[in-house]
Design a protein around this motif. Structure first.
Motif, mmCIF file in Angstrom:
data_model
loop_
_atom_site.group_PDB
_atom_site.id
_atom_site.type_symbol
_atom_site.label_atom_id
_atom_site.label_comp_id
_atom_site.label_asym_id
_atom_site.label_seq_id
_atom_site.Cartn_x
_atom_site.Cartn_y
_atom_site.Cartn_z
ATOM 1 N N GLY A 293 9.969 3.350 3.734
ATOM 2 C CA GLY A 293 10.515 4.130 4.845
ATOM 3 C C GLY A 293 11.834 4.789 4.476
ATOM 4 N N ASN A 338 2.658 5.544 3.839
ATOM 5 C CA ASN A 338 3.329 4.887 4.959
ATOM 6 C C ASN A 338 2.500 5.005 6.246
ATOM 7 O OD1 ASN A 338 5.654 3.458 5.929
ATOM 8 N ND2 ASN A 338 6.221 5.291 7.054
ATOM 9 N N TRP A 342 1.846 1.008 5.657
ATOM 10 C CA TRP A 342 3.036 0.224 5.972
ATOM 11 C C TRP A 342 3.625 0.477 7.360
ATOM 12 C CZ3 TRP A 342 2.824 -3.329 2.547
ATOM 13 C CH2 TRP A 342 2.414 -3.035 1.249
ATOM 14 N N GLU A 344 6.363 1.926 8.183
ATOM 15 C CA GLU A 344 7.786 1.574 8.224
ATOM 16 C C GLU A 344 8.552 2.653 8.976
ATOM 17 O OE1 GLU A 344 9.615 0.686 4.477
ATOM 18 O OE2 GLU A 344 8.109 -0.797 3.955
#
Lengths: 379, 132
Positions: A293, A338, A342, A344
């Motif tokens: 991130g 991402n 993830w 983030e």
């Protein structure tokens, strides 16, 4: 790829005949003055591009050197020790009225490569006359340093170590000019002078040469597979060096007014390019430490800033554009990962990490050489 | 009626207990004797002791290592670790390996002293190669 600017080395000078002005008391002194004039003439003809010697003859005369830059460096290395000797002996009698007259009769005139008004003068470059032998010594040394830098750029594709060494030697000469030569000139004269003959511009050139030496060192580091975190810091070190140069250029000393916009654009574009590279490497290192991130935030910020600073000059724009494309490509991959894996949070502004730079290059000090021969002037 | 049923249940219970006691007595007679048990336990303990001695004999250092005192070695290792840690802590803060300033709450994943040392080694190698 590095951006280059060869503008600083494009100086010209008017003819000087030493033996017509200085009165020699003996034949050895007269011979020295004639040799000075002869050595200076070949330099004048080369930088003024007024020589009628063919490339083949010039190569033979220089002992087989194929590089124009190397031939000019050789000529300067033959002229400078003779000039240092003359300056040494003139300093011993500088208070003498005859000597002061001789020096003004020499009509020491040099053009400027960095002055913006020279660029627009249709009648050719503007020449600046200063009646001081240190002006002749300083401008000759400036030309020498500029050619060392040019030679460093010339051999960069084939020999990174030698190239970095030449940049550092050039930085050493500019530093010598800023500290030893031009400050004494400053106090003596109040006439208009070229920007090159000021301690400020010499310091700027010193910093630019160090930045270029570090850029070459980074190329070597990239070849060796150095870690991305360290590469980010090295690129940021270049930003710090160029930042110091910019601060001098925009300071209120008055020495740096009327500087060519092309030269100013070169410095700001180099700074922006290395900032983008530094942040790209930082993003890579953040990805490795599982901070995807933050890496995305860094890249977005870097690209936003870089797109505002694209240079106008064609070759620089191509290099810049390539770097922007690479960073954009990396950002797309990170965002994709991402989004799907993830999720983030992406920081922005003050939440983004700040780098400190590493400056690992230093100038090679310049040691003037003087041809120690006794001169006897008729004063 | 209820008292009769209760008496019958009690009788049956006592009878069962008598049967169990007799069975246990018979089993004990056939198998267990307190002396036998003691003897068996003694034999087990003796064999365990023998095994322990054999294992100790096998773990004894051979040759030069037999001269080392483990306690001394451990004390020396601890001392060396203390010295190394002191050297790392005393290194100047202006050393070439600078750190990334990350905002509070977002700390770098790797321990910083080791990362600085790795950066310094890389820088030193690069500087040596470039003649810096």
């Amino acid at each position: 790829m590095m951006m280059h600017c060869l503008q600083p080395g494009k100086l010209q000078s008017k003819k000087i005949i030493f033996e017509d002005v200085f009165s020699a008391r003996d034949s050895a002194t007269l011979e020295h003055l004639k040799e000075l004039s002869s050595r200076r003439r070949v330099i004048e003809e080369s930088i003024n591009q007024s020589s009628f010697i063919t490339e083949a003859i010039a190569r033979e005369m220089s002992g087989g050197l194929t590089s124009h830059c190397l031939r000019d460096l050789q000529k300067l290395e033959q002229y400078l020790p003779l000039l240092e000797n003359l300056v040494f002996h003139v300093d011993l009698v500088c208070s003498n009225h005859h000597v002061a007259c001789w020096i003004s009769e020499l009509k020491i005139r040099w053009s400027s490569a960095l002055n913006s008004s020279s660029f627009f003068n249709l009648r050719g470059p503007k020449f600046f006359q200063i009646d001081n032998l240190r002006y002749e010594l300083g401008m000759t040394l400036y030309l020498y340093a500029a050619l060392l830098r040019e030679r460093a750029i010339e051999i960069l594709p084939t020999d990174l170590v030698k190239s970095a060494t030449l940049f550092r030697e050039a930085a050493g000469v500019f530093e010598h000019l800023a500290i030893e030569i031009f400050p004494s000139l400053q106090s003596a004269q109040s006439v208009e002078r070229p920007p090159e003959a000021t301690p400020s511009i010499c310091t700027v050139m010193h910093l630019i040469c160090l930045a270029e030496a570090q850029a070459v060192t980074i190329r070597k580091a990239e070849e060796k597979g150095t870690t991305v975190g360290l590469l980010a810091k090295l690129h940021y070190g270049i930003i710090e060096l160029l930042g110091e140069a910019t601060a001098i250029l925009y300071s209120n000393t008055g020495e740096c007014k009327d500087i060519s916009s092309s030269f100013l654009e070169f410095i700001s574009s180099c700074k922006a390019l290395h900032e983008l590279r530094s942040l790209k490497y930082l993003a890579e290192s953040l990805k490795i430490t599982e901070q995807l991130g933050v890496a995305i935030g860094v890249l977005r910020d870097a690209l936003t800033n870089a797109k505002k600073k694209v240079p106008g000059e064609e070759s620089w724009r191509a290099i810049f554009g390539k770097e922007i494309d690479a960073a954009a490509d990396m950002l797309r991959k990170f965002e994709h990962e991402n989004e799907f894996v993830w999720h983030e949070k992406i920081p922005a502004g003050d939440e983004l990490p700040r780098l400190q730079g590493n400056k690992i290059v230093n100038a090679i000090p310049y040691n003037p050489k003087r041809w120690e021969r006794e001169l006897s002037l008729k004063i | 009626m209820i008292m009769l049923e209760g008496a019958k249940a009690t009788t049956e219970t006592v009878d069962a207990l008598r049967t169990i006691a007799a069975a246990m007595k018979a089993m004990q007679k056939a198998t267990y004797n307190i002396d036998d048990v003691d003897k068996t336990m003694d034999e087990i303990n003796e064999q365990t002791e023998n095994m322990k001695q054999i294992q100790e004999a096998l773990s004894t250092p051979i040759g030069a290592a037999a001269d080392f005192d483990e306690d001394e070695l451990e004390a020396e290792l601890e001392e060396l670790e203390d010295v190394e840690l002191e050297e790392q802590l005393l290194q100047p803060t202006t050393a070439p390996a600078a750190q990334v300033q990350v905002p509070a709450g977002r700390q770098p994943a790797r321990p910083i002293p080791q990362k600085c040392t790795a950066d310094e080694d890389e820088l030193a190698a690069l500087q040596a190669e470039m003649g810096l």
